[in-house]
Design a protein around this motif. Structure first.
Motif, short mmCIF file in Angstrom:
data_model
loop_
_atom_site.label_atom_id
_atom_site.label_comp_id
_atom_site.label_asym_id
_atom_site.label_seq_id
_atom_site.Cartn_x
_atom_site.Cartn_y
_atom_site.Cartn_z
N CYS A 79 0.81 -1.21 0.00
CA CYS A 79 0.00 0.00 0.00
C CYS A 79 0.84 1.26 0.00
O CYS A 79 0.42 2.31 -0.48
N CYS A 80 2.05 1.21 0.56
CA CYS A 80 2.90 2.39 0.61
C CYS A 80 4.34 1.93 0.73
O CYS A 80 4.60 0.74 0.93
N CYS A 83 5.35 0.07 4.09
CA CYS A 83 4.90 -1.32 4.15
C CYS A 83 5.69 -2.19 3.17
O CYS A 83 6.02 -3.34 3.49
ZN LIG Z 1 1.24 0.94 3.89
#
Ligand SMILES: [Zn+2]
Length: 118
Positions: A79-80, A83
């Motif tokens: 997600c980013c 992560c």
């Molecule tokens: Zn994330």
């Protein structure tokens, strides 16, 4: 980078990550579009939102709803950039390589396919 199956199994051990699933509407969307199109969407999202060295709004660039790929990104810790680093050891602060983008899309697509097997 690890093998896709290994990663998916490891994600299952996280209460937070394993809490994500595709609801009926999302599954219908995947079926209607077909996996090839969904895969193209995954490439678009990853290339636009994750691949730059410093993505816009990093940490908040992936909505929690609205597209099955978004759900998969949270479930897969794609997600980013933090992560991606924490779970996949992909270093932040540099552009993703083509291999890394392929890997992330493969993980996302494998997760989506698994959702149809349960
Ligand atoms: Zn994330």
């Amino acid at each position: 980078m690890n093998s896709v199956d290994e990663v998916l199994n490891r994600l299952q051990t996280s209460k937070f990550r394993s809490g994500f699933y595709l609801n009926k509407k999302m599954k219908k969307y995947v079926k209607d579009k077909g996996l090839d199109i969904i895969k193209n969407h995954a490439y678009d999202f990853v290339n636009n939102r994750l691949a730059p060295a410093n993505p816009i709004n990093d940490g908040k660039q992936t909505p929690m709803k609205g597209h099955p790929v978004f759900i998969a990104q949270h479930a897969c810790a794609c997600c980013c950039r933090s992560c991606l680093y924490k779970w996949h050891k992909i270093l932040p602060g540099q552009n993703l390589s083509n291999n890394e983008v392929d890997y992330i899309v493969n993980v996302i697509m494998a997760w989506i396919s698994r959702e149809f097997n349960d």
